[in-house]
Design a protein around this motif. Structure first.
Motif, short mmCIF file in Angstrom:
data_model
loop_
_atom_site.label_atom_id
_atom_site.label_comp_id
_atom_site.label_asym_id
_atom_site.label_seq_id
_atom_site.Cartn_x
_atom_site.Cartn_y
_atom_site.Cartn_z
N ALA A 380 18.65 -31.09 9.02
CA ALA A 380 19.82 -30.32 8.61
C ALA A 380 19.44 -28.86 8.45
CB ALA A 380 20.37 -30.86 7.29
N THR A 381 20.39 -27.99 8.71
CA THR A 381 20.16 -26.56 8.54
C THR A 381 21.00 -26.04 7.39
OG1 THR A 381 21.88 -26.09 10.17
CG2 THR A 381 19.63 -26.21 10.97
N ASP A 382 20.62 -24.89 6.86
CA ASP A 382 21.35 -24.31 5.73
C ASP A 382 21.62 -22.84 6.05
OD1 ASP A 382 22.49 -23.72 3.35
OD2 ASP A 382 20.65 -23.95 2.15
N PRO A 383 22.87 -22.42 6.22
CA PRO A 383 24.07 -23.25 6.09
C PRO A 383 24.45 -23.90 7.43
CG PRO A 383 24.69 -20.97 6.40
CD PRO A 383 23.18 -21.00 6.38
N GLY A 384 25.49 -24.73 7.39
CA GLY A 384 26.06 -25.29 8.60
C GLY A 384 25.44 -26.60 9.00
N PRO A 385 26.06 -27.30 9.96
CA PRO A 385 25.55 -28.60 10.39
C PRO A 385 24.32 -28.47 11.28
CG PRO A 385 27.46 -27.98 11.70
CD PRO A 385 27.32 -26.93 10.63
N SER A 386 23.61 -29.56 11.39
CA SER A 386 22.44 -29.61 12.26
C SER A 386 22.87 -29.63 13.72
CB SER A 386 21.64 -30.88 11.96
OG SER A 386 22.41 -32.03 12.35
N THR A 387 21.90 -29.53 14.59
CA THR A 387 22.19 -29.82 15.99
C THR A 387 22.43 -31.32 16.11
OG1 THR A 387 19.82 -30.08 16.43
CG2 THR A 387 20.79 -27.91 16.87
N PRO A 388 23.20 -31.77 17.11
CA PRO A 388 23.51 -33.20 17.22
C PRO A 388 22.27 -34.04 17.53
CG PRO A 388 25.07 -31.88 18.48
CD PRO A 388 23.95 -30.97 18.08
N GLY A 389 22.28 -35.26 17.03
CA GLY A 389 21.23 -36.21 17.32
C GLY A 389 21.75 -37.62 17.19
N GLU A 390 21.01 -38.59 17.73
CA GLU A 390 21.44 -39.98 17.60
C GLU A 390 21.23 -40.44 16.17
OE1 GLU A 390 20.81 -44.51 19.37
OE2 GLU A 390 19.39 -42.94 19.94
N LEU A 391 22.23 -41.12 15.63
CA LEU A 391 22.18 -41.60 14.26
C LEU A 391 21.39 -42.91 14.20
CD1 LEU A 391 23.15 -41.45 11.29
CD2 LEU A 391 25.22 -42.66 12.02
N LEU A 392 20.39 -42.94 13.32
CA LEU A 392 19.60 -44.14 13.06
C LEU A 392 19.84 -44.57 11.62
CD1 LEU A 392 18.25 -43.15 15.69
CD2 LEU A 392 16.03 -43.76 14.69
N ILE A 393 19.88 -45.88 11.39
CA ILE A 393 20.20 -46.45 10.08
C ILE A 393 19.14 -47.46 9.69
CG2 ILE A 393 21.85 -47.83 8.76
CD1 ILE A 393 22.94 -45.10 9.47
N ARG A 394 18.77 -47.45 8.41
CA ARG A 394 17.91 -48.49 7.87
C ARG A 394 18.40 -48.85 6.47
NH1 ARG A 394 11.51 -47.48 7.96
NH2 ARG A 394 12.03 -45.98 6.31
N GLY A 395 18.50 -50.14 6.17
CA GLY A 395 18.96 -50.57 4.86
C GLY A 395 19.17 -52.07 4.82
N PRO A 396 19.50 -52.62 3.66
CA PRO A 396 19.63 -54.07 3.51
C PRO A 396 20.84 -54.66 4.22
CG PRO A 396 20.33 -52.95 1.50
CD PRO A 396 19.73 -51.90 2.39
N GLN A 397 21.75 -53.80 4.71
CA GLN A 397 22.91 -54.30 5.43
C GLN A 397 22.67 -54.46 6.93
OE1 GLN A 397 22.34 -51.11 4.53
NE2 GLN A 397 24.19 -49.84 4.76
#
Length: 541
Positions: A380-397
């Motif tokens: 993430a950058t400050d301010p503003g959104p990051s450059t786009p990237g593929e979303l990765l998820i990890r968690g108990p669900q």
């Protein structure tokens, strides 16, 4: 099963200011978590309201029906390891059948009510289901599919009754008590929903009791419905969004669930009005109707406090249009079948978050973005959104994997347990995520990446456009260009030049729509995703 026992304290990345660090996952079945500690007051409270008729089922009645169903199934040899198909629309007894199967220790594979007989058979065969629940209206397809996969007529249960078939009333009348079943909630499969298949053959997603339990408890941090709420359930229970966020989460919160068997706008609006629904869960196509259809003005929707969208990206301008028209909160969440499904949501009290964002990760959910080309993390950058990237998820669900498909499992889940979603997102300095588009749906125009969702949002802002979708199509030179499929508003006099000029005035030059086709309806899955493969097959060149 034993009573809930706290066992773990998972930690989250970019977590919202909720008790993520103290998050507890009970070592218990979904039945125990939902129904194991009902008070006398809760037993008397209304669990489910049949939208068309207004008939009510109390929590006490529901639990008794679930237990009796489980007992009848156990008497027929259905137990831990059995797989039972459910082909049924959103009616109150869906909850009885679904949780009765799970209470008996079996695994439910929920089937799309719009499937053809062949598609039903394919899922039953792949899931290795030997029993099937359905309703009389769907019996022709169900019976044909059962014959094809070798399920005998005696094992096709018609919930509302049909000649030669056991009914749910028959099962309940036997008066059998629920069995004492033992299994490991972290390993035993509760459900086998199938992924949408919009980019390939549908795959069985293996979700355990722990997956489902974790996700409804995680949702408490962001989705604030409670006991006094009436929750509209028009999104299908066979889909993971309806199954978890409506069927299971509403019951966990002791809300009243209002079932709607199919979407029909006048009936949908009448039910919201007459049952005074406070929370309405939708997919973006319904949000479009709420924002634009003149029929909405004929109904009193003042009871609605929250419209919550999921299943596909909701444009911020569209969200604001619905919010202004209905004078309610509109926000969205994000998830996948593979994540049970919720991973992100916009909390209703976070008015500072842009309406086009999917929000913050739920408690105990880790999220990161990686460059699709290099695999390097995107910060993430400050301010503003990051450059786009593929979303990765990890968690108990996150799922155990795809049924009997180790190749697809290893492609989706890496060695460190990260699920690669295939969705392109950005994240800002506050940890708020926004989906840009699907990795495989990005259009490459002269080397530039063009996101269909961006163009669709522009198109939907045109007052004469009722619905729209964009795909990559080939021009006369064989180069990929953005092509728009447009549904005109009734009596609209709109030409393809009008559409292209409008888009051109609102986007960068490389993002302009280069071709337009007017059609009667945008093909979508039951969960609200645009079926781009159907558009490509019908007119993608």
């Amino acid at each position: 099963m034993s009573a809930p026992i706290p066992t773990e304290r998972p930690r989250g990345r970019h977590a919202a200011p909720t008790p993520a660090d103290d998050f507890l996952i009970p070592d218990a079945s979904i039945y125990d978590v939902l129904f194991g500690d009902l008070t006398d007051d809760e037993l008397r409270a209304t669990a489910i309201i049949d939208g068309p008729s207004g008939a009510e089922t109390s929590y006490g009645q529901l639990v008794r029906q679930i237990d009796l169903t489980a007992g009848a199934l156990a008497a027929r040899g259905i137990r831990v390891g059995s797989v039972v198909g459910v082909l049924c629309p959103n009616v109150p007894v869906f909850a009885t059948v679904f949780h009765g199967i799970l209470r008996a220790g079996a695994t439910a594979t929920t089937i799309n009510s719009l499937y053809t007989a062949r598609e039903v058979a394919n899922q039953l065969r792949d899931a290795d289901a030997h029993w099937l629940f359905t309703v009389s209206a769907l019996l022709p397809h169900a019976a044909e599919a059962a014959v094809e996969v070798g399920i005998p007529k005696a094992q096709v249960i018609v919930i509302d009754g049909a000649d030669g078939h056991i009914s749910l009333a028959d099962l309940l009348a036997e008066g059998r008590e629920a069995p004492d079943v033992q299994f490991d909630p972290a390993e035993h499969l509760a459900v086998l929903p199938y992924s949408s298949g919009t980019t390939g053959k549908p795959k069985g997603v293996m979700l355990t009791h722990r997956n489902l339990v974790a996700n409804i408890l995680q949702s408490q941090s962001h989705i604030s419905l409670g006991r006094d709420d009436r929750v509209l359930a028009v999104l299908p229970f066979f889909h993971i969004y309806g199954m978890t966020v409506l069927l299971n989460y509403a019951l966990l919160q002791r809300a009243s669930l209002v079932t709607v068997p199919k979407f029909d706008l006048p009936e949908f609006l009448r039910i919201v009005q007459d049952t005074t629904c406070t929370w309405v869960f939708v997919a973006p196509p319904i949000a479009v109707a709420l924002a634009k259809h003149p029929l909405v003005n004929q109904f009193d929707l003042s009871s609605v406090q929250v419209i919550f969208s999921g299943a596909a990206p909701l444009d911020g301008a569209l969200a604001r249009s619905v919010q202004d028209r209905l004078d309610c909160i509109v926000c969205q969440g994000y998830g996948m079948t593979e994540t049970s499904p919720v991973t992100h949501a916009v909390p209703t009290d976070r008015t500072d978050i842009d309406r086009s964002a999917i929000g913050l990760p739920l408690s105990a959910t880790e999220a990161r973005l990686v460059d699709p080309e290099t695999g390097a993390d995107v910060a993430a950058t400050d301010p503003g959104p990051s450059t786009p990237g593929e979303l990765l998820i990890r968690g108990p669900q996150v799922m155990k994997g795809y049924l009997n498909n180790p190749e697809a499992t290893s492609a989706a889940l890496d060695a460190d347990g990260w699920l690669h979603t295939g969705d392109i997102a950005t994240v800002d300095e506050q940890g708020v995520y926004t989906i840009v588009d699907r990795l495989k749906e990005l259009i490459k125009y002269k080397g530039y990446q063009v996101a269909p969702a961006v163009l669709e949002a522009v198109l939907l802002s045109h007052p004469q456009i009722a619905d729209a979708a964009v795909i990559g199509a080939l021009d006369d030179d064989g180069q990929e260009i953005p092509k728009a499929f447009v549904v005109r508003q009734p009596d609209a006099a709109l030409t393809d030049s009008d559409v292209m000029d409008f888009v051109a005035a609102n986007v960068a030059p490389h993002e302009k729509v280069r071709r337009v086709e007017f059609i009667d309806v945008i093909p979508k899955s039951t969960s609200g995703k645009i079926l781009r493969k159907d558009l490509r097959a019908g007119g993608g060149h």
